[in-house]
Design a protein around this motif. Sequence first.
Motif: not given
Length: 79
Positions: A53-59, A68-73
């Motif tokens: 699967k493709k990583l799409i976000a962090f929650n 799209h926030t890059g390494s911000l998380f």
Amino acid sequence: MSALNLSFADGVSVETRYQSAKCFTDGIGPFPEAVRLPAHEARAYVREQSEGKKLIAFNDHGQLWPLHTGSLFYYWLYG
């Protein structure tokens, strides 16, 4: 200092929280059950559950961090 060695007040390492927040295509993730695991086990667990699967976000606790926030998380967790 390594994210493996840094922990939040609840004892969860930065790396474990990072791994458990990953979200992938097909609705896979986040992985709150991985928070109970040591960092290296959490990483392996998430990798196994998300294979192909493709990583799409962090929650993280309901707060969504799109890629799209890059390494911000990661910087937010680490800081």
